[in-house]
Write a protein that holds these residues in place. Sequence first.
Motif, PDB file in Angstrom:
ATOM      1  N   LEU A 193      39.859  56.723 137.925  1.00 37.16           N
ATOM      2  CA  LEU A 193      39.537  55.902 139.097  1.00 37.16           C
ATOM      3  C   LEU A 193      38.913  54.568 138.694  1.00 37.16           C
TER       4      LEU A 193
ATOM      5  N   LYS B  13      40.326  50.833 139.463  1.00 36.71           N
ATOM      6  CA  LYS B  13      39.470  49.827 140.092  1.00 36.71           C
ATOM      7  C   LYS B  13      39.504  48.524 139.289  1.00 36.71           C
TER       8      LYS B  13
ATOM      9  N   VAL C 161      39.539  51.876 145.238  1.00 35.21           N
ATOM     10  CA  VAL C 161      39.254  53.295 145.024  1.00 35.21           C
ATOM     11  C   VAL C 161      38.426  53.887 146.161  1.00 35.21           C
TER      12      VAL C 161
ATOM     13  N   THR D 199      31.524  52.201 145.719  1.00 29.71           N
ATOM     14  CA  THR D 199      32.375  52.705 146.792  1.00 29.71           C
ATOM     15  C   THR D 199      31.686  52.551 148.137  1.00 29.71           C
TER      16      THR D 199
END
Length: 146
Positions: A57, A61, A67, A123
């Motif tokens: 991930l 990114k 993500v 995130t």
Amino acid sequence: MAFTSPGGWNLSFGRRLRDARDQLRLTQEQFAELGGVKRVSQHLYEQDARVPDLNYLLRLKEHGVDVGHLVLGDSIGHAQAASSSPDLYVAAFRTVDEFARDDAGTPLPYVERERFFSFLCTTLAQTSTPKSSSELKERLVRFMRS
């Protein structure tokens, strides 16, 4: 890279991942290369047969893939000011404490936990803010089970 799919976060992780790949017009092999995995792993992720690790991930990114949308089903286009909510960062810390463990239940090394926390904070800053720490936890549990 923000991308939208009909239904948003109701889609599975694998479907959101395939949508991201399709939007970039890459083959599974090319997209797998971005994430540092083999094409077979990419296929399994897109079929929801396996869940990728954090390194995959983070690599996506680095190549501009959203993500936050992949993991939580939210798009950066719907971002709110998560940075103004310290409670969510405390929830992220607690989530790391709970989830960043090996199969025997032993906490992962500090460096790995720190990377996971950084990933969660990034995130949170890029996605719609969960209403509570329990909602954040529910999102992560859904992701881990997909």
